[in-house]
Enzyme design. Structure first.
Site, PDB file in Angstrom:
ATOM      1  N   GLN A 294      53.979  95.963-132.177  1.00 28.61           N
ATOM      2  CA  GLN A 294      54.741  97.561-132.526  1.00 28.61           C
ATOM      3  C   GLN A 294      54.406  98.300-132.518  1.00 28.61           C
ATOM      4  OE1 GLN A 294      54.322  94.048-133.829  1.00 28.61           O
ATOM      5  NE2 GLN A 294      56.468  92.655-133.396  1.00 28.61           N
TER       6      GLN A 294
ATOM      7  N   TYR B 166      66.262  81.472-132.211  1.00 27.47           N
ATOM      8  CA  TYR B 166      66.262  81.618-133.147  1.00 27.47           C
ATOM      9  C   TYR B 166      67.144  81.061-133.834  1.00 27.47           C
ATOM     10  CZ  TYR B 166      62.493  84.931-133.431  1.00 27.47           C
ATOM     11  OH  TYR B 166      60.804  85.561-133.095  1.00 27.47           O
TER      12      TYR B 166
ATOM     13  N   ASP C 174      60.806  77.555-138.207  1.00 24.76           N
ATOM     14  CA  ASP C 174      61.099  78.675-138.611  1.00 24.76           C
ATOM     15  C   ASP C 174      62.199  79.413-139.113  1.00 24.76           C
ATOM     16  OD1 ASP C 174      60.309  81.069-139.062  1.00 24.76           O
ATOM     17  OD2 ASP C 174      58.584  81.562-137.061  1.00 24.76           O
TER      18      ASP C 174
ATOM     19  N   HIS D 141      62.205  82.495-139.447  1.00 26.36           N
ATOM     20  CA  HIS D 141      62.439  84.141-139.401  1.00 26.36           C
ATOM     21  C   HIS D 141      63.144  85.038-140.575  1.00 26.36           C
ATOM     22  CE1 HIS D 141      62.098  82.137-135.546  1.00 26.36           C
ATOM     23  NE2 HIS D 141      61.006  82.850-136.006  1.00 26.36           N
TER      24      HIS D 141
ATOM     25  N   ARG E 149      50.287  81.612-144.000  1.00 26.12           N
ATOM     26  CA  ARG E 149      50.356  81.938-142.602  1.00 26.12           C
ATOM     27  C   ARG E 149      50.229  83.487-142.079  1.00 26.12           C
ATOM     28  NH1 ARG E 149      52.115  79.371-138.955  1.00 26.12           N
ATOM     29  NH2 ARG E 149      53.722  81.123-138.148  1.00 26.12           N
TER      30      ARG E 149
ATOM     31  N   HIS F 223      48.851  82.195-138.089  1.00 33.78           N
ATOM     32  CA  HIS F 223      50.559  82.765-137.121  1.00 33.78           C
ATOM     33  C   HIS F 223      49.104  82.668-135.992  1.00 33.78           C
ATOM     34  CE1 HIS F 223      52.474  86.180-135.516  1.00 33.78           C
ATOM     35  NE2 HIS F 223      53.663  85.156-136.038  1.00 33.78           N
TER      36      HIS F 223
ATOM     37  N   GLU G 151      48.978  77.744-135.063  1.00 30.23           N
ATOM     38  CA  GLU G 151      50.218  77.528-134.197  1.00 30.23           C
ATOM     39  C   GLU G 151      49.882  77.495-131.988  1.00 30.23           C
ATOM     40  OE1 GLU G 151      52.964  81.521-135.193  1.00 30.23           O
ATOM     41  OE2 GLU G 151      54.790  80.465-133.905  1.00 30.23           O
TER      42      GLU G 151
HETATM   43 MG    MG Z   1      57.447  82.858-137.509  1.00 25.70          MG
END
Ligand code: MG
Length: 358
Positions: free
Chosen positions: A44, A159, A207, A209, A280, A309, A336
């Site tokens: 980002q 999501y 997850d 989020h 993570r 991650h 992951e």
């Molecule tokens: Mg995640």
């Protein structure tokens, strides 16, 4: 005494073989042909990371002895006086991983050997199964099971929260809206369906989020308990970590946390009070292999496992770094895994490979 090998150049390489911008640092040395690569991907803010390296760290590093990773890490981290921000940590990570790469090449050993050697023959990974309907999620879970995956993250509707009939005031802007109660209800339905459909011999993950109010996240953790998740990820935002103590008292669903963390004070209280089960962090966002290995050791003492991650906004160089830490960590939990495309593999020869679930 042999003449030290020194840093002669630091290059930031920006690339986006697919849509996601990736940042790789290349350190060149006084030894002809000897170089190292590190991941500094902060997707980002990739231009900010490149500027931090090219304009502020490069001149500081040229001439330094490549052997002194710890000293270079510490001095680079305080060079801007203010520290523990994602741009700085990713910049230092690119340098740190590249120096570990160089050290491995000089020693003629893989980095996991330098970190203590293999604690396992391969790193078990998890992949993401989602779908618009329960049957579609189930189909994708079965597809991964057939490929030999042992750990599968399940999400209903990406999501998870996009539900068409959401109440909104007049003149509300168009967009995707989130219904936290619908999401939480659907997530329990999802795991009821999947656990009953595929049985107990597969590890399931989810997850959140950080999209629920803290008390709703506590309730979800309780309601998911019968389905024996391997872990529930990012149930709370970094701003709400004090709620983990409440969640812990209410439910035995294992908790994974940390992908948005940048500062040791964010993870230290959770570890020392045994409020999470898996750490993570995004390794480049905490500064690379050097701090991640220290964090893994700290977690080991408290019975907390690692689950670094590993999405598409980690470059293959960063995924390789994850795996060197995974292989050498006694308290490795799971990794992951994003599933690199042929295009990624073409741009990054040597991208780690998935075989079975490892
Ligand atoms: Mg995640």
């Amino acid at each position: 005494m042999a003449k030290p090998i020194t840093i002669t150049n630091v290059r930031t390489i920006l690339t986006a073989p697919e849509v996601t911008p990736l940042v790789v640092v290349k350190i060149e040395t006084s030894e002809p042909g000897l170089y190292g690569l590190g991941c500094a991907t902060f997707t980002q803010r990739y231009l900010a990371v490149a500027t931090a390296i090219d304009k502020y760290l490069k001149d500081f590093l040229i001439g330094k002895d490549v052997a002194n990773i710890e000293d270079i890490w510490q001095t680079s981290f305080v060079q801007s006086s203010w520290r523990n921000d994602a741009v700085l940590s990713n910049s230092v990570s690119g340098i740190d991983m590249a120096l570990w790469d160089i050290k491995g090449k000089v020693a003629g050993m893989p980095v996991y050997d330098l970190l203590g050697g293999k604690a396992r023959a391969g790193a078990a990974v998890y992949r993401h199964a989602d779908g618009k309907s329960l049957s579609e999620v189930e189909e994708n879970v079965r597809k991964y099971m057939e490929q030999g995956l042992l750990y599968i993250r399940c999400q209903w509707g990406g999501y998870g929260g996009r539900i068409d009939q959401i109440k909104a005031p007049e003149n509300a802007p168009e967009g995707a809206y989130f219904d936290p109660h619908g999401y939480a209800r659907n997530t329990v339905k999802l795991f009821d369906h999947i656990r009953n459909a595929v049985g107990d011999d597969i590890e399931l993950l989810h997850d959140v989020h950080e999209r629920l109010a803290p008390i709703e996240a506590v309730r979800l953790s309780k309601n998911l308990e019968p389905y024996r998740l391997f872990f529930l990820e990012d149930a709370l935002s970094p701003e709400a970590v004090d709620w983990f103590a409440v969640m812990r008292q209410q439910s035995a669903t294992p908790i994974a946390m940390g992908e948005l963390f940048t500062h040791p004070q964010e993870w230290l209280p959770l570890i020392q009070n045994r409020l999470i089960d898996f750490i993570r962090c995004h390794i480049s966002t905490i500064g690379g292999i050097t701090p991640a290995k220290k964090l893994a050791h700290l977690c080991e003492a408290f019975g907390i496992r690692t689950a670094w991650h590993g999405p598409g906004d980690v470059s293959p160089v960063g995924h390789a770094a994850n795996l060197h830490i995974d292989l050498s960590s006694y308290n490795f939990g799971v990794q992951e895994w994003w599933g690199p495309s042929d295009l990624i593999k073409e741009v990054f020869p040597g991208t780690p490979e998935l075989r079975g679930g490892y």
